[in-house]
Design an enzyme around this catalytic site. Sequence first.
Site, mmCIF file in Angstrom:
data_model
loop_
_atom_site.group_PDB
_atom_site.id
_atom_site.type_symbol
_atom_site.label_atom_id
_atom_site.label_comp_id
_atom_site.label_asym_id
_atom_site.label_seq_id
_atom_site.Cartn_x
_atom_site.Cartn_y
_atom_site.Cartn_z
ATOM 1 N N LYS A 14 0.706 -1.101 0.111
ATOM 2 C CA LYS A 14 -0.035 -0.064 -0.164
ATOM 3 C C LYS A 14 0.769 1.194 -0.131
ATOM 4 O O LYS A 14 0.638 1.992 -1.019
ATOM 5 C CB LYS A 14 -0.824 -0.016 1.367
ATOM 6 C CG LYS A 14 -1.774 -1.232 1.236
ATOM 7 C CD LYS A 14 -2.794 -1.054 2.501
ATOM 8 C CE LYS A 14 -2.290 -0.963 3.822
ATOM 9 N NZ LYS A 14 -1.711 -1.970 4.482
ATOM 10 N N ARG A 62 -9.756 0.137 8.908
ATOM 11 C CA ARG A 62 -9.448 -1.145 9.315
ATOM 12 C C ARG A 62 -10.418 -1.651 10.085
ATOM 13 O O ARG A 62 -10.178 -2.857 10.148
ATOM 14 C CB ARG A 62 -7.900 -0.966 10.070
ATOM 15 C CG ARG A 62 -6.896 -1.125 9.284
ATOM 16 C CD ARG A 62 -5.682 -1.101 10.172
ATOM 17 N NE ARG A 62 -4.351 -1.395 10.178
ATOM 18 C CZ ARG A 62 -3.244 -1.009 9.595
ATOM 19 N NH1 ARG A 62 -3.539 0.288 9.197
ATOM 20 N NH2 ARG A 62 -2.217 -1.436 9.819
ATOM 21 N N ARG A 72 11.554 -5.564 5.347
ATOM 22 C CA ARG A 72 11.497 -4.161 4.963
ATOM 23 C C ARG A 72 12.190 -3.358 5.961
ATOM 24 O O ARG A 72 12.520 -3.504 7.065
ATOM 25 C CB ARG A 72 9.900 -4.069 5.513
ATOM 26 C CG ARG A 72 9.422 -2.422 4.960
ATOM 27 C CD ARG A 72 7.942 -2.548 5.102
ATOM 28 N NE ARG A 72 7.327 -2.572 6.105
ATOM 29 C CZ ARG A 72 5.941 -2.596 6.268
ATOM 30 N NH1 ARG A 72 5.231 -2.441 5.006
ATOM 31 N NH2 ARG A 72 5.273 -3.015 7.306
ATOM 32 N N ARG A 75 11.149 -1.052 11.191
ATOM 33 C CA ARG A 75 10.133 -0.650 11.861
ATOM 34 C C ARG A 75 10.105 -1.488 13.255
ATOM 35 O O ARG A 75 10.231 -2.652 12.918
ATOM 36 C CB ARG A 75 8.817 -0.523 11.539
ATOM 37 C CG ARG A 75 8.401 0.463 10.754
ATOM 38 C CD ARG A 75 7.137 0.523 9.896
ATOM 39 N NE ARG A 75 5.973 -0.126 10.458
ATOM 40 C CZ ARG A 75 4.810 -0.246 9.891
ATOM 41 N NH1 ARG A 75 4.800 0.417 8.663
ATOM 42 N NH2 ARG A 75 3.837 -0.917 10.593
ATOM 43 N N ARG A 134 -0.073 -8.968 13.354
ATOM 44 C CA ARG A 134 -0.694 -8.055 12.592
ATOM 45 C C ARG A 134 -1.508 -8.617 11.420
ATOM 46 O O ARG A 134 -2.620 -8.166 10.996
ATOM 47 C CB ARG A 134 0.368 -7.242 11.882
ATOM 48 C CG ARG A 134 0.792 -6.091 12.891
ATOM 49 C CD ARG A 134 2.134 -5.513 12.475
ATOM 50 N NE ARG A 134 2.056 -4.568 11.513
ATOM 51 C CZ ARG A 134 3.084 -4.410 10.712
ATOM 52 N NH1 ARG A 134 4.119 -4.649 10.826
ATOM 53 N NH2 ARG A 134 2.897 -3.712 9.645
HETATM 54 P P1 AMP Z 1 0.631 0.831 9.446
HETATM 55 O O1 AMP Z 1 1.786 1.718 9.271
HETATM 56 O O2 AMP Z 1 -0.537 0.886 8.506
HETATM 57 O O3 AMP Z 1 0.879 -0.701 9.150
HETATM 58 O O4 AMP Z 1 0.023 0.948 10.626
HETATM 59 C C1 AMP Z 1 1.227 0.772 11.986
HETATM 60 C C2 AMP Z 1 0.199 0.486 13.159
HETATM 61 O O5 AMP Z 1 -0.469 1.571 13.502
HETATM 62 C C3 AMP Z 1 -0.755 -0.613 13.379
HETATM 63 O O6 AMP Z 1 -0.432 -2.110 13.544
HETATM 64 C C4 AMP Z 1 -1.701 -0.007 14.273
HETATM 65 O O7 AMP Z 1 -1.618 -0.388 15.589
HETATM 66 C C5 AMP Z 1 -1.727 1.470 14.005
HETATM 67 N N1 AMP Z 1 -2.780 1.811 12.970
HETATM 68 C C6 AMP Z 1 -2.534 2.116 11.775
HETATM 69 N N2 AMP Z 1 -3.838 2.422 11.268
HETATM 70 C C7 AMP Z 1 -4.725 2.150 12.024
HETATM 71 C C8 AMP Z 1 -6.155 2.064 11.992
HETATM 72 N N3 AMP Z 1 -6.787 2.571 10.869
HETATM 73 N N4 AMP Z 1 -6.700 1.688 13.118
HETATM 74 C C9 AMP Z 1 -6.302 1.126 13.967
HETATM 75 N N5 AMP Z 1 -4.946 1.257 14.398
HETATM 76 C C10 AMP Z 1 -4.152 1.615 13.252
#
Ligand code: AMP
Length: 220
Positions: free
Chosen positions: A18, A93, A132, A165, A176
């Site tokens: 994404k 999400r 990554r 990360r 996740r």
């Molecule tokens: P990402 O960079 O999109 O993988 O997000 C990293 C982390 O941020 C996720 O594992 C969640 O803990 C939190 N997070 C990001 N977007 C959301 C969302 N829409 N709802 C809830 N938690 C989120």
Amino acid sequence: MTKNPKYIILLGPPASGKGTQAAKLRQALELPHVASGDLFRYNLKNKTELGLKAKAYMDSGALVPDDVTIAMVSDRLSWPDCAGGALLDGFPRTIAQAEALDHVLAEKGLRINRVLNILVPDEVLVARITGRRLCRICGEPYHILYKLPQVEGICDLDGGELYQRDDDTEETAQNRLKVYWEQTSPLIAYYREQGVSVDINGDQSIKAVTEELMNAVTDL
Ligand code: AMP
């Protein structure tokens, strides 16, 4: 005044591409990239109240509670640069987040125009997540096997240091993915019912995925 705002969602499991694809689409579509994970990481880095609230959830790979997340993204969507629409990445999400987003847009007479549902097998995702690396300055993603920088550990674009990360470990990756299948995947049916969803094969080259994504939005 901007005509026909376009709200496009990149939906897909962690590491389905994404972020990588958003960087390409945002230029072609001239839309701001609104990534909830980036917003949380920004808040975490700056030790804001929001960042501190989100930290424990992020560290374990759990979702941050809906009320916190919805408030943060709704605020971001009210910025002037989103008047023409946005490319949403990582949000919504959960069904509650999707309904809240529909509500925020409906209040302005708007709706989600397209959901790009990126499909990648789970075993491919785990390998992608653990390998990554990201640039500390611009966030450009790399991979220790599939997308090496020209100089090890350094971003090709701005010379920034590459880092892993905290939540890109094997254990958190598995969690996740579990969270994705339990809480996020119901959105696939939710948007199919709205008739705005297009399936994209995310298990091919970055270029091929970009082409498929671009073809899925040309009519907007
Ligand atoms: P990402 O960079 O999109 O993988 O997000 C990293 C982390 O941020 C996720 O594992 C969640 O803990 C939190 N997070 C990001 N977007 C959301 C969302 N829409 N709802 C809830 N938690 C989120």
